[in-house]
Design an enzyme around this catalytic site. Structure first.
Site, PDB file in Angstrom:
ATOM      1  N   TYR A   1       0.803  -1.031  -0.130  1.00  0.00           N
ATOM      2  CA  TYR A   1      -0.027  -0.076   0.030  1.00  0.00           C
ATOM      3  C   TYR A   1       0.794   1.135  -0.080  1.00  0.00           C
ATOM      4  CZ  TYR A   1      -3.437   3.552   1.603  1.00  0.00           C
ATOM      5  OH  TYR A   1      -4.114   4.455   1.725  1.00  0.00           O
TER       6      TYR A   1
ATOM      7  N   ASP B   1       9.330   2.578   0.110  1.00  0.00           N
ATOM      8  CA  ASP B   1       8.370   3.438   0.847  1.00  0.00           C
ATOM      9  C   ASP B   1       8.399   2.867   2.227  1.00  0.00           C
ATOM     10  OD1 ASP B   1       6.009   4.460   1.985  1.00  0.00           O
ATOM     11  OD2 ASP B   1       4.547   3.419   0.596  1.00  0.00           O
TER      12      ASP B   1
ATOM     13  N   LYS C   1       3.891   8.547   9.259  1.00  0.00           N
ATOM     14  CA  LYS C   1       3.676   7.779  10.693  1.00  0.00           C
ATOM     15  C   LYS C   1       4.375   8.471  11.786  1.00  0.00           C
ATOM     16  CE  LYS C   1       0.921   4.372   8.649  1.00  0.00           C
ATOM     17  NZ  LYS C   1       0.988   3.904   7.230  1.00  0.00           N
TER      18      LYS C   1
HETATM   19  C1  PLP Z   1       0.251   4.532   5.838  1.00  0.00           C
HETATM   20  C2  PLP Z   1       1.268   4.305   4.729  1.00  0.00           C
HETATM   21  C3  PLP Z   1       0.980   5.093   3.539  1.00  0.00           C
HETATM   22  C4  PLP Z   1       0.046   6.321   3.527  1.00  0.00           C
HETATM   23  O1  PLP Z   1       0.175   7.311   4.531  1.00  0.00           O
HETATM   24  P1  PLP Z   1      -0.939   8.236   5.044  1.00  0.00           P
HETATM   25  O2  PLP Z   1      -0.242   9.175   5.809  1.00  0.00           O
HETATM   26  O3  PLP Z   1      -2.225   7.392   5.719  1.00  0.00           O
HETATM   27  O4  PLP Z   1      -1.440   8.801   3.682  1.00  0.00           O
HETATM   28  C5  PLP Z   1       1.866   4.877   2.634  1.00  0.00           C
HETATM   29  N1  PLP Z   1       2.817   3.986   2.547  1.00  0.00           N
HETATM   30  C6  PLP Z   1       2.742   3.066   3.387  1.00  0.00           C
HETATM   31  C7  PLP Z   1       3.755   2.006   3.245  1.00  0.00           C
HETATM   32  C8  PLP Z   1       2.172   3.038   4.668  1.00  0.00           C
HETATM   33  O5  PLP Z   1       1.881   2.312   5.646  1.00  0.00           O
END
Ligand code: PLP
Length: 456
Positions: A142, A237, A265
């Protein structure tokens, strides 16, 4: 009716599905979400005052525990001096310096306000850097909800993507190519067919969004080689893994240097945030130095920067060792409970991220998790909730351990786990599972009956 249930009803009248982010609605586990009044340390406390040991941890952001005094103090101090200036301040520089000091592949940084924005912008930058349009992403990873990344695999292995959400045009998904995590042959075939068009290979270096799945040894090294070979940008990511699995993120653990990295995060300490950074010459393409446009009203605001800095200040080597030890104890305890219940399942863990997959011996992301495993998780989730433990409401999420989780918290969790695995629903599910295994094909009526049981 509990006050929590009343509050959720009230929410349903004005918020879509009663929530502001879909997974919170319990759709994959059924039942009514709990509405929380506050969070402290390792606990969530609902509006009725019922306490839950929390393994969501604001999806990983709460790595030092909820409402840590040092973070609260830093945010309070920042708030007194003005929440957001819309012009420059030293805290944004300090957080950028801290990120760069921890992650050698990151030479310059741009702060944004969510992980979604960070990845979307890193992809834009990769396209500008290469003059190419296509992105390779992996099924099950994701990367936020930007149009082009809300794409799933079409039919067949290693394929062009189809939109995974209404409102996303086929055109927006057309530049996304989908490979399978931990399956290099799927990458190879994309790279062979589309080599001159691929701007970036985008991956969660340790996957957290299909449940915790680690890359096999050599997987990320191979992605590095493919990217070098075809002149594409390698993007890690690390919105979830950054400063979670190690002081320098997943890339420090796996020893692979990406060209760009995205964060989120943890670096906001509980406030909304994102960031991306990487090689100096690529970052220099960004406005105002270069011609790639990306901006943000609240980007680098002092309150968020202060929370992020205070959080990272608590994350020294000793903190990571402690997170690892406590998480290892939890994983061992769950495995023991599985054995005692004679239940097939596995705990997959890297540092303080872990997932219990029920009814499978392992899950490597190359094939979908069987539906029986998802249903088993749904029942387990509710049994755990009844036992005072709030797990993520989906089989496809990581559980997060924080510095506020100690041996006593973990032992209470293991006890709840043993009781939950012995719960009549879970035991019944095991015999259902055996019946399904022996049947040629699962009986769809049976499945829907189960789901209805769940939702009532
Ligand atoms: C949570 C997450 C996102 C999206 O971050 P948001 O702050 O919710 O937009 C993108 N990539 C990864 C790997 C994530 O865990």
């Amino acid at each position: 009716m509990s006050r929590s249930a009343q509050e959720f009803r009230r929410a349903e009248r004005v918020l879509v599905g009663g929530v502001n982010s879909p997974v919170r609605a319990f759709k994959s586990v059924g039942g009514t979400p709990r509405v929380m009044g506050r969070a402290a340390g390792s606990l969530l406390v609902d509006v009725d005052g019922v306490q839950y040991i929390d393994y969501i941890g604001s999806w990983g952001a709460a790595i030092v525990g909820h409402a840590h005094p040092a973070v609260v103090e830093a945010v309070t101090r920042a708030a007194r001096d003005g929440l957001s200036f819309g012009v420059n301040s030293p805290l944004e520089v300090a957080l950028a310096e801290e990120i760069i000091a921890r992650v050698p592949s990151v030479e310059r940084v741009r702060m944004v306000n969510s992980g979604t924005e960070a990845v979307m912008s890193a992809v834009r930058l990769a396209r500008a850097a290469t003059g190419r349009r296509r992105i390779v992403k992996f099924e099950g990873c994701y990367h936020g909800h930007s149009d082009g990344l809300l794409a799933k695999a079409g039919s067949g292995l290693a394929t062009l993507a189809i939109p995974d959400s209404a409102g996303v045009t086929a055109g927006a998904a057309a530049d996304t190519l989908i490979a399978r995590y931990n399956d290099l042959s799927s990458v190879e075939s994309l790279v062979t067919r589309h080599r001159a068009d691929i701007a970036a290979i985008l991956v969660e270096p340790i996957a957290g969004n299909m449940g915790l799945v680690r890359p096999f040894d050599g997987f990320l090294q191979a992605l590095r080689s493919y990217a070098d070979d075809i002149g594409a940008v390698l993007i890690f990511d690390e919105v979830m893994t950054g400063f979670r699995v190690a002081r320098g993120g997943a890339q420090a653990l796996v020893g692979v240097r990406p060209d760009l990295t995205t964060f989120g995060k943890i670096i906001g300490g509980g406030l909304p945030v994102g960031a991306y950074g990487g090689r100096r010459e690529i970052m220099a393409l960004l406005a105002p130095e270069g011609r790639v446009y990306q901006a943000g009203t609240f980007s680098g605001n002092p309150a968020t920067m202060a929370a992020g800095l205070a959080t990272l200040a608590l994350l020294d080597d000793e903190a990571y060792a402690r997170l690892d030890a406590v998480s290892a104890r939890l994983a061992r305890g769950i495995e023991d409970a599985l054995r005692a219940a004679r239940r097939i399942g596995c705990v997959q863990r890297v540092g303080s991220m872990l997932t219990l997959f029920l009814d499978v011996a392992r899950f490597d992301g190359t094939h979908p998790l069987p539906p029986v495993a998802e249903r088993a998780y749904a029942r387990f989730f509710h049994a755990m909730l009844d036992n005072g433990v709030h797990l993520p409401p989906s089989a496809h999420e990581s559980w997060f351990v924080s510095l506020a989780h100690d041996d006593a918290t973990v032992d209470a969790t293991i006890g709840a786990c043993a009781r939950s695995l012995a719960h009549p629903d879970i035991v019944r599910a095991k015999s259902t599972h055996a019946a399904l295994e022996t049947a040629a094909a699962p009986d769809p009526d049976h499945d829907s009956r189960h789901r209805n049981d769940q939702l009532t």
